[in-house]
Enzyme design. Structure first.
Site, PDB file in Angstrom:
ATOM      1  N   SER A  93       0.830  -1.203   0.000  1.00 20.99           N
ATOM      2  CA  SER A  93       0.000   0.000   0.000  1.00 20.99           C
ATOM      3  C   SER A  93       0.875   1.267   0.000  1.00 20.99           C
ATOM      4  O   SER A  93       1.694   1.453  -0.884  1.00 20.99           O
ATOM      5  CB  SER A  93      -0.963  -0.036   1.188  1.00 20.99           C
ATOM      6  OG  SER A  93      -1.954   0.957   1.067  1.00 20.99           O
ATOM      7  N   ASP A 194      -9.673  -5.051  -4.431  1.00 20.75           N
ATOM      8  CA  ASP A 194      -9.108  -4.198  -3.380  1.00 20.75           C
ATOM      9  C   ASP A 194     -10.088  -3.054  -3.119  1.00 20.75           C
ATOM     10  O   ASP A 194     -10.429  -2.315  -4.040  1.00 20.75           O
ATOM     11  CB  ASP A 194      -7.757  -3.662  -3.857  1.00 20.75           C
ATOM     12  CG  ASP A 194      -6.994  -2.878  -2.806  1.00 20.75           C
ATOM     13  OD1 ASP A 194      -7.639  -2.243  -1.959  1.00 20.75           O
ATOM     14  OD2 ASP A 194      -5.756  -2.885  -2.871  1.00 20.75           O
ATOM     15  N   HIS A 224      -7.326  -5.861   0.076  1.00 17.84           N
ATOM     16  CA  HIS A 224      -6.185  -4.942   0.112  1.00 17.84           C
ATOM     17  C   HIS A 224      -4.985  -5.482   0.900  1.00 17.84           C
ATOM     18  O   HIS A 224      -3.853  -5.452   0.422  1.00 17.84           O
ATOM     19  CB  HIS A 224      -6.621  -3.606   0.700  1.00 17.84           C
ATOM     20  CG  HIS A 224      -5.524  -2.586   0.718  1.00 17.84           C
ATOM     21  ND1 HIS A 224      -4.919  -2.127  -0.434  1.00 17.84           N
ATOM     22  CD2 HIS A 224      -4.895  -1.958   1.758  1.00 17.84           C
ATOM     23  CE1 HIS A 224      -3.971  -1.254  -0.111  1.00 17.84           C
ATOM     24  NE2 HIS A 224      -3.936  -1.135   1.195  1.00 17.84           N
TER      25      HIS A 224
END
Length: 259
Positions: A93, A194, A224
């Protein structure tokens, strides 16, 4: 402020090949700890730092910004470079964005990178409102816990400080501009389902980096936080095989460390 249980930084002294792992926005090393331990068990030297303002309470994050988060991973990378012959950087991320900036700034010192659901932009109307909203509203609901696997839990904040979110927005814009400076071999793994970072972010990153040795992998069974999800083992295996391509003699297993 005490660190949340499980959110502690992790360090393992292994062989001459090192890996730096970068966790995500409002998250903690807990989301990457199984990945770090997988690599450590195979003889790599592993560093998984806790980013400033993370892993305690959201109020602590309110007074930090991207310069603090980047400075911490830059410090950890320099430590590994002084210790190891070859160093790789992995991230999830926002940790993927941190990874990309480290690659852009450190050049050939970083042997290769692996990014999982990397962030490239703060999306939606909220992104445009942040410059003003951060002065009016302190927080919004948190992002942690986007995981398909039943029973899997991410240690992260249930609130997002808007001041920090605004800093993240500025950081992602900076990283986007620097993507053409990324030349290292890269593996990019992303989840079509996601709910935090859309596939468009991965597509833009793939289209803007200058790397010629690039592999894209879809994580069909995960959301995610894929490093704690159904595809976690595949992420771990693919990343280790990636390192093994460039460092066939990874070294003997060292002693496990943490905290």
């Amino acid at each position: 402020m005490p660190v949340l249980p499980g959110a502690e930084p992790y360090r393992h002294e292994g062989g001459e090949v090192g890996v730096l792992l970068c966790h995500g926005f409002t998250g903690s090393p807990q989301s990457l700890r199984p990945w770090a331990e997988y690599l450590a068990e195979r003889g790599l030297t592993v560093s998984l730092p806790l980013l400033p303002g993370h892993g305690t309470r959201w109020q602590d994050m309110q007074i930090t910004g991207w310069q603090d988060w980047y400075a911490e991973v830059d410090r950890a990378l320099r430590e590994l470079l002084a210790r190891c012959e070859q160093v790789f950087v992995f991230g999830l991320s926002m940790g993927g964005a941190l990874t990309l900036r480290l690659a852009a700034k450190h050049g050939d010192s970083v042997r290769g990178i692996v990014v999982v659901n990397p962030a490239n932009k703060v999306h939606g109307l909220a992104a445009h409102a942040l410059p003003v909203a951060r002065h009016l509203v302190r927080t919004t609901p948190g992002l942690a816990g986007d995981i398909a696997k039943e029973g899997a839990v991410e240690v992260g904040y249930d609130r997002v400080p808007l001041r920090a979110a605004h800093s993240l927005r500025n950081f992602l814009r900076l990283v986007d501009a620097e993507l053409p400076q990324v030349t290292q071999p890269m593996v990019l793994l992303h989840s079509p389902r996601d709910h935090v970072v859309p596939p468009a972010d991965s597509a833009r990153i793939l289209g803007r980096v200058s790397s010629t040795d690039v592999r894209e992998i879809l994580l069909e069974q995960s959301y995610h936080v894929a490093t704690l999800d159904h595809d976690a083992e595949r992420i771990f295996q693919e990343s280790y095989e990636f390192v093994s391509r460039f460092a066939p003699r990874i070294g003997t297993k060292g002693s496990t460390g943490g905290g």
